[in-house]
Motif scaffolding. Structure first.
Motif, mmCIF file in Angstrom:
data_model
loop_
_atom_site.group_PDB
_atom_site.id
_atom_site.type_symbol
_atom_site.label_atom_id
_atom_site.label_comp_id
_atom_site.label_asym_id
_atom_site.label_seq_id
_atom_site.Cartn_x
_atom_site.Cartn_y
_atom_site.Cartn_z
ATOM 1 N N GLU A 100 0.805 -1.202 0.000
ATOM 2 C CA GLU A 100 0.000 0.000 0.000
ATOM 3 C C GLU A 100 0.850 1.269 0.000
ATOM 4 N N ALA A 101 1.931 1.299 0.764
ATOM 5 C CA ALA A 101 2.652 2.540 1.001
ATOM 6 C C ALA A 101 3.598 2.863 -0.142
ATOM 7 N N PRO A 102 3.562 4.078 -0.691
ATOM 8 C CA PRO A 102 4.515 4.454 -1.727
ATOM 9 C C PRO A 102 5.908 4.609 -1.123
ATOM 10 N N VAL A 103 6.920 4.234 -1.863
ATOM 11 C CA VAL A 103 8.273 4.282 -1.342
ATOM 12 C C VAL A 103 9.161 5.220 -2.159
ATOM 13 N N GLN A 104 8.681 5.739 -3.285
ATOM 14 C CA GLN A 104 9.499 6.602 -4.128
ATOM 15 C C GLN A 104 8.997 8.042 -4.164
ATOM 16 N N PHE A 105 7.900 8.344 -3.450
ATOM 17 C CA PHE A 105 7.324 9.680 -3.505
ATOM 18 C C PHE A 105 7.252 10.297 -2.108
ATOM 19 N N ILE A 106 7.447 11.615 -2.062
ATOM 20 C CA ILE A 106 7.406 12.365 -0.798
ATOM 21 C C ILE A 106 6.403 13.492 -0.952
ATOM 22 N N GLN A 107 5.531 13.654 0.043
ATOM 23 C CA GLN A 107 4.571 14.754 0.032
ATOM 24 C C GLN A 107 5.016 15.844 1.012
ATOM 25 N N ILE A 108 4.974 17.073 0.568
ATOM 26 C CA ILE A 108 5.342 18.208 1.413
ATOM 27 C C ILE A 108 4.231 19.253 1.322
#
Length: 535
Positions: A405-413
């Motif tokens: 489920e969890a994305p590992v290549q994207f970061i939200q700011i």
């Protein structure tokens, strides 16, 4: 000879994989494709491979069921299932018994089978198939209202052991030499050893996985595979229910605080998929389509009685004390798909010394074909017609495979009011090294930014970074916070910190939070913890 067998296995797996895409386009359950491919290769198919060894089939299918049932337990999210645990277990135990008795009575009174043979047919068809139900729900991404998906997950995952017990008792009765007291003792023995070894082996493996430090890569995978095999074999050798044991052990490990789930989940995803291919293909290979016309009418009669009478009666009786809508009861009734376990139990009946007057294998095979093809294909439509689809939910919530489920290549700011980036163009801000701004969420709109895009308060930036092959491994575990776990002060900064552990993510409902010391925990929060040092 070995090369020919390996070539055959490779061709079959490739064919199964390629036909999966076709089945998705046609809306046909994938597991049905594996059955048809087996029939295509079988004695009456195009390739006419002569195969009628029921004993070998029983051994192959039992091994496949061990891994399928273990991973069914491993993937069950007990946190999501707990509110519906009581009705689920009632349906899987008493419901299986009621379904078997009603179906057995139909086979005896209407189809003219002897009483024991009719009851045996009912017992074999008493359980529902989790793989069939959830392959459809996951493929269509259908979450169900009223926690119905979790209810179906636990019920269909745990009722195979009960159907197996009923089948074993009836076969013993048909062979002779068993009294009612002996039958009751056999049932108690099956349950007792299954429960004791399931909880015992699961708890021991969980304790070992938490404390052991493995220097050999993949040791945790080997340990979990050994756990599954031990949980099945030990009680079986003592006359217990190995399927019940392996399912319970899977639940304990899947919901336990262990590391390296990011390795275990894809491994067991692949193994279980292969086992399902093998299981359904071998059962299709064993069948003789030329014998099916002779049993078509009684099989269709049983299938219709199961779908329209036996299953609904059991569901409505057992779910009556619980709060649930009419739509939920109707959908649960319609979701009772029969699958591979029923055909495997029919194979057990064929190789039993008990005398059989009817072709129970092909009767059950036709019932399963009807169930998967008709019920399985209509299940999404039935859920929509009954208004049971939760458009805001996610079917993956019923499973523990967080890694998927969890994305590992994207970061939200997030850009809050007063941030130094407010009012600046993208080209003017300094991003972390090795990252790129790929999208920008502003209210309900999603923008693809350019260098001249000006950032505003409330913007949500999505940054992308490459995965680092040589980055230090992170051993992630999950922990759900309950009201009783929360101290008087709920701020992370005020909580005692465990050496070598760091909370890196909090899932609160459908929202993901990156915590800091001022974050306040709430009941129901799911914490994702990095235990790299501890492990």
């Amino acid at each position: 000879m070995l090369a020919s067998l390996l070539l055959f296995a490779a061709v079959v797996m490739l064919a199964c994989t390629l036909f999966l895409k076709l089945s998705a386009r046609l809306g046909i359950p994938a597991l049905l494709v594996f059955l048809f491919l087996g029939m295509l290769f079988g004695s009456d198919g195009l390739f006419r491979i002569a195969f009628d060894d029921y004993a070998v089939t029983e051994q192959i299918c039992s091994v496949a069921l061990v891994f399928i049932m273990f991973y069914g337990g491993f993937g069950t999210n007990w946190r999501a299932a707990r509110p519906v645990a009581v009705p689920s277990i009632l349906l899987s135990s008493v419901g299986t018994l009621l379904t078997a008795l009603l179906t057995g009575g139909f086979c005896h009174l209407v189809l003219g089978m002897s009483l024991l043979q009719g009851l045996l047919c009912g017992a074999v068809l008493g359980s529902t198939d989790a793989a069939s139900v959830f392959s459809i729900l996951r493929a269509r991404n259908l979450a169900l209202k009223e926690n119905t998906d979790s209810l179906l997950e636990v019920e269909s995952g745990s009722n195979d052991p009960f159907a197996y017990m009923l089948t074993a008792v009836l076969l013993a009765a048909m062979e002779g030499g068993i009294t009612p007291g002996g039958a009751a003792l056999l049932l108690m023995q099956q349950l007792a050893f299954g429960l004791v070894f399931g909880f015992g082996v699961g708890a021991a493996a969980l304790w070992l996985l938490r404390r052991a430090r493995f220097s050999f890569p993949g040791s945790d995978v080997i340990l979990v595979v050994a756990t599954a095999l031990l949980a099945y074999a030990a009680p079986t050798m003592l006359g217990g229910n190995g399927f019940l044991s392996v399912y319970i052990a899977g639940i304990i490990l899947g919901n336990g605080d262990i590391g390296h789930k990011e390795t275990l989940v894809p491994f067991f995803d692949g193994v279980t998929s292969i086992m399902q291919m093998i299981l359904f293909f071998v059962l299709g290979l064993l069948s003789f389509p030329s014998r099916m016309p002779a049993v078509l009418l009684p099989a269709l009669g049983i299938a219709l009685f199961l779908t329209l009478v036996a299953r609904p009666v059991a569901v409505f009786l057992l779910m009556a004390p619980f709060r649930g809508s009419l739509g939920q009861k109707l959908l649960v009734s319609f979701s009772g798909l029969r699958g591979a376990a029923s055909v495997v139990f029919a194979v057990m009946a064929v190789i039993s010394p008990a005398y059989m007057e009817t072709d129970i294998f092909h009767i059950v095979f036709v019932v399963v074909l009807f169930s998967i093809l008709v019920q399985g294909s209509l299940l999404p439509a039935a859920a929509r017609r009954l208004d049971m689809i939760d458009t805001q939910g996610n079917i993956l919530k019923t499973f523990t495979d967080y890694v998927d489920e969890a994305p590992v290549q994207f970061i939200q700011i997030a850009v809050p009011e007063g941030h130094t980036w407010c009012g600046k163009a993208v080209r003017e801000i300094l991003l972390p090294p090795g990252t790129i701004l790929v999208s920008l969420c502003r209210g309900e709109a999603t923008l693809v930014p350019t260098g001249s895009t000006v950032l505003e308060p409330g913007d949500l930036l999505v940054l992308c970074a490459l995965e680092q092959d040589k980055a230090p491994a992170a051993s992630l575990t999950e922990k759900v916070i309950h009201a009783g776990d929360l101290p008087e002060s709920r701020r992370l900064a005020d909580l005692p910190r465990r050496t070598g552990a760091l909370i890196v993510l909090i899932r609160r409902g459908q929202e993901y939070l990156i915590p800091n010391g001022d974050t306040v925990l709430e009941d129901g929060d799911l914490l994702v913890i990095n235990n790299t040092v501890a492990h």
